[in-house]
Enzyme design. Structure first.
Site, PDB file in Angstrom:
ATOM      1  N   ASP A  82       0.864  -1.110  -0.118  1.00  0.00           N
ATOM      2  CA  ASP A  82      -0.132  -0.081  -0.149  1.00  0.00           C
ATOM      3  C   ASP A  82       0.917   1.211  -0.224  1.00  0.00           C
ATOM      4  O   ASP A  82       0.371   2.238  -0.437  1.00  0.00           O
ATOM      5  CB  ASP A  82      -0.847   0.064   1.175  1.00  0.00           C
ATOM      6  CG  ASP A  82      -2.271  -0.824   1.038  1.00  0.00           C
ATOM      7  OD1 ASP A  82      -2.114  -1.906   0.273  1.00  0.00           O
ATOM      8  OD2 ASP A  82      -3.240  -0.587   1.645  1.00  0.00           O
ATOM      9  N   GLU A 130      -7.035   4.689  -0.380  1.00  0.00           N
ATOM     10  CA  GLU A 130      -6.553   5.222   0.954  1.00  0.00           C
ATOM     11  C   GLU A 130      -6.297   6.849   0.431  1.00  0.00           C
ATOM     12  O   GLU A 130      -5.647   7.008  -0.519  1.00  0.00           O
ATOM     13  CB  GLU A 130      -5.520   4.810   1.573  1.00  0.00           C
ATOM     14  CG  GLU A 130      -5.906   3.464   2.141  1.00  0.00           C
ATOM     15  CD  GLU A 130      -4.800   2.616   2.752  1.00  0.00           C
ATOM     16  OE1 GLU A 130      -4.949   1.528   3.464  1.00  0.00           O
ATOM     17  OE2 GLU A 130      -3.744   3.067   2.721  1.00  0.00           O
ATOM     18  N   CYS A 173       1.476  -7.692   4.672  1.00  0.00           N
ATOM     19  CA  CYS A 173       0.949  -6.360   4.569  1.00  0.00           C
ATOM     20  C   CYS A 173      -0.619  -6.327   4.288  1.00  0.00           C
ATOM     21  O   CYS A 173      -1.348  -7.447   4.138  1.00  0.00           O
ATOM     22  CB  CYS A 173       1.819  -5.678   3.438  1.00  0.00           C
ATOM     23  SG  CYS A 173       3.315  -5.477   3.925  1.00  0.00           S
ATOM     24  N   ASP A 174      -1.020  -5.265   3.972  1.00  0.00           N
ATOM     25  CA  ASP A 174      -2.475  -4.594   4.455  1.00  0.00           C
ATOM     26  C   ASP A 174      -3.489  -5.577   3.987  1.00  0.00           C
ATOM     27  O   ASP A 174      -4.415  -5.973   4.853  1.00  0.00           O
ATOM     28  CB  ASP A 174      -2.594  -3.400   3.734  1.00  0.00           C
ATOM     29  CG  ASP A 174      -1.889  -2.117   4.439  1.00  0.00           C
ATOM     30  OD1 ASP A 174      -0.953  -2.780   5.255  1.00  0.00           O
ATOM     31  OD2 ASP A 174      -2.335  -1.121   4.541  1.00  0.00           O
ATOM     32  N   LYS A 175      -3.808  -5.942   2.823  1.00  0.00           N
ATOM     33  CA  LYS A 175      -4.831  -6.773   2.504  1.00  0.00           C
ATOM     34  C   LYS A 175      -4.566  -8.311   2.414  1.00  0.00           C
ATOM     35  O   LYS A 175      -5.449  -8.973   1.940  1.00  0.00           O
ATOM     36  CB  LYS A 175      -5.374  -6.373   1.035  1.00  0.00           C
ATOM     37  CG  LYS A 175      -5.877  -4.979   0.762  1.00  0.00           C
ATOM     38  CD  LYS A 175      -6.517  -4.458   1.907  1.00  0.00           C
ATOM     39  CE  LYS A 175      -6.530  -2.874   1.817  1.00  0.00           C
ATOM     40  NZ  LYS A 175      -5.222  -2.242   2.446  1.00  0.00           N
ATOM     41  N   CYS A 187       5.714  -2.154   7.977  1.00  0.00           N
ATOM     42  CA  CYS A 187       6.058  -0.819   8.347  1.00  0.00           C
ATOM     43  C   CYS A 187       5.961  -0.766   9.888  1.00  0.00           C
ATOM     44  O   CYS A 187       4.987  -1.108  10.510  1.00  0.00           O
ATOM     45  CB  CYS A 187       5.336   0.007   7.637  1.00  0.00           C
ATOM     46  SG  CYS A 187       5.589   0.308   5.953  1.00  0.00           S
ATOM     47  N   SER A 222      -5.374   5.027   5.569  1.00  0.00           N
ATOM     48  CA  SER A 222      -4.541   3.933   5.729  1.00  0.00           C
ATOM     49  C   SER A 222      -4.567   4.093   7.609  1.00  0.00           C
ATOM     50  O   SER A 222      -4.894   5.063   8.200  1.00  0.00           O
ATOM     51  CB  SER A 222      -3.096   4.450   5.473  1.00  0.00           C
ATOM     52  OG  SER A 222      -2.131   3.844   6.166  1.00  0.00           O
TER      53      SER A 222
END
Length: 564
Positions: free
Chosen positions: A91, A453, A132-134, A204, A479
């Site tokens: 992302d 986002e 990571c995100d998804k 992150c 985010s």
């Protein structure tokens, strides 16, 4: 002639019997022989190592090594590992341009692709390597959908950066970009900060969606204690990987499946942990879908109630100054569980064999400043706040833990933008008056399409100092890196004719986090006249993955209307 399966491969009573047992499965066995697999190995449980490794996502890069240790553990416990990869979007790299349109849709692609691989090849169990995100949400959806024995191993957070004594993560860097536009730092200083912000691989070092979902995995009971916060390339992470490989074989033989662990109580536990530490508002999107895959209903109103009853006990970046990786030494998720104590459903079991209560009691809670006792919270309620009102009849969400006290109640004139790029340009060129309310529309799941986002504009607003006096509302999303008075997920979105579609420059918008309201101070009759006089824009053309995503959300919207 005796054609019993026993003389070929003895039946295991597992799904993979369909692949290897019986005289008529000679072609199947021949294919496995071509991979170098021996006949004896075919009698073992077939374990998928579902990897999200790739070369472009820093949070996924460590999985090449982690997978090797997982496979070692599987083999040691008598299983047969087969590794395959799914996709993953960074992302951070997709932020601020049209690439972000593909981030949320990737969740569905991940879930679908894993379902196909697990079902088509009759796997008996699976180890999910997600970061990571998804990726983790997509993997959780697939695990619950397929419902074969499963365990998760996360990559863990990268080391935070440091500049002139300040601990850095991605949002810090983007806020420094805002300072550059305000001429507070030079281009050379900004480049120096860019080079030192992310010194290692991993997710992150902030409480974005990646680390929020890692904490969810642990709390749901599908990951080992501490695996959310253990950094990559460490002996502890390698040991976790081996242990997970061993455990999955036992879970497979015992028939313990994800839905044995994920229920309404464990969903509530995961939400409480997320709201206690200031997790991403994307939890709302992901947890509702994860719950649905498990056959559980969890409404936006219920999430709001859970947050209101949960103390906010850890100020992790961006809501505070603590980088996510510091949580590991402080005690990790187990220490958070210990702090929350009997606010949680402690009887819920986990893949470790221990209950949530047992994990909490065994926690090494080293730092009670980073993770506070619930009797001494930063705030009596959690990080999520749901708002309703004439601008958001079906609700909107805000991470209230990142909002300054003076901006919890705000009233100001709207400055309307039809997409994020227009708003970013206005902020960069100083065209936003302080005290206003920035409105970004046509960024919802259907109108975007893809529900991007708005992190680039929010961090610029923080860096330029606008967020001290100016709010932002959008039908897009944020985010986990976002802080400030930023309200997203406004529903109905503009593309579905929600009130946000008819806001005009200068309309007064009032926000009250204390009361949970978000209103446009325009008479209802006037809004209806605007709607009837407005030529509804046709939906943006979307084909391929985005077209499928739009159709998916349109069906969900129609189902919701029928329920009402």
């Amino acid at each position: 002639m005796n054609n019993s399966t026993d003389e070929i491969i003895k039946a295991k009573g597992l799904p993979s019997d369909a692949v290897v047992c019986g005289v008529d499965r000679g072609g199947h066995r021949a294919l496995l022989y071509s991979l170098g697999i021996e006949k004896e190995e075919m009698s073992r449980p077939f374990i998928a190592v579902v990897n999200s490794w790739n070369d472009i996502v820093p949070g996924c890069a460590p999985f090449k090594e982690i997978a090797s240790f997982v496979k070692r553990g599987i083999a040691e416990a008598g299983g047969l590992p087969f590794e395959f990869c799914t996709i993953g979007v960074c992302d951070g790299l997709a932020q601020g341009h049209r690439g972000m349109s593909y981030s949320l849709p990737s969740r569905e692609v991940i879930a679908d692709s894993i379902e196909i691989m697990l079902k088509a090849h009759c796997f008996d169990g699976a180890v999910f390597l997600g970061s990571c995100d998804k990726i983790i949400p997509g993997m959780l959806m697939a695990a619950l959908r397929v419902n074969i024995p499963s365990i998760f191993v996360q990559s863990g957070p990268m080391q935070n950066g440091c500049y002139k004594g300040q601990k850095l993560s991605m949002p810090s860097l983007r806020e420094y970009t805002g300072k550059y536009f305000e001429a507070e730092i030079t281009r050379a200083e900004l480049e120096k900060i860019e080079r030192c912000t992310m010194p290692t691989q991993g997710s992150c070092a902030m409480l974005g969606t990646a680390n929020s979902m890692s904490c969810v995995v642990e709390t749901l009971g599908l990951g080992l204690p501490m695996t959310a916060t253990t950094p990559p390339f460490t002996s502890q992470k390698r040991q976790e990987a081996v242990t997970a490989g061993r455990i999955i074989v036992g879970l497979t033989r015992e028939g313990r499946r994800p839905r044995d662990y994920v229920n309404k109580n464990s969903i509530e536990n995961a939400l409480k942990v997320g709201f206690a530490i200031g997790s991403s508002t994307n939890l709302v999107l992901h947890m509702s879908e994860i719950a649905r895959e498990a056959g559980i209903d969890i409404s936006l109103a219920e999430m709001d109630e859970i947050s209101a009853a949960t103390p906010y006990i850890s100020k992790v970046h961006p809501s505070g100054t603590v980088p996510f990786n510091d949580l590991n030494a402080a005690g990790g998720v187990p220490a958070i569980l210990q702090s929350l104590g009997d606010l949680l459903h402690g009887e819920e079991r986990t893949v470790s064999g221990k209950s949530i209560k047992e994990i909490a009691e065994a926690a090494d809670w080293e730092d009670k400043n980073i993770i506070r006792p619930r009797e001494n919270p930063f705030h009596n309620s959690g990080s999520l706040k749901v708002l309703w009102g004439s601008l958001a009849p079906d609700g909107a969400v805000v991470k209230q833990s990142g909002v300054a006290e003076n901006m919890r109640v705000h009233r100001g004139p709207a400055v309307v933008f039809e997409n994020m790029e227009e708003a970013v340009e206005a902020v960069e060129h100083g065209r936003i008056e302080r005290g206003s309310v920035v409105v970004i529309r046509n960024e919802g799941p259907i109108g975007g399409p893809g529900m991007r986002e708005m992190q680039l504009v929010t961090t610029l607003m923080v860096g330029t100092g606008l967020s001290d006096t100016t709010a932002l509302v959008t039908d897009g999303r944020f985010s986990g890196a976002t802080r400030g008075p930023c309200i997203g997920h406004i529903s109905p979105e503009a593309a579905l004719g929600g009130p946000i579609a008819y806001v005009r420059d200068g309309d007064i918008i009032s926000i009250d986090l204390n009361k949970g309201t978000l209103d446009i101070e325009v008479d209802g009759d006037e809004l209806r006249q605007r709607a009837s006089a407005s030529a509804r824009k046709s939906r943006p053309a979307a084909d391929g993955v985005l077209g499928s995503f739009v159709e998916h959300y349109l069906r969900k919207s129609e189902e919701k209307e029928r329920c009402l």
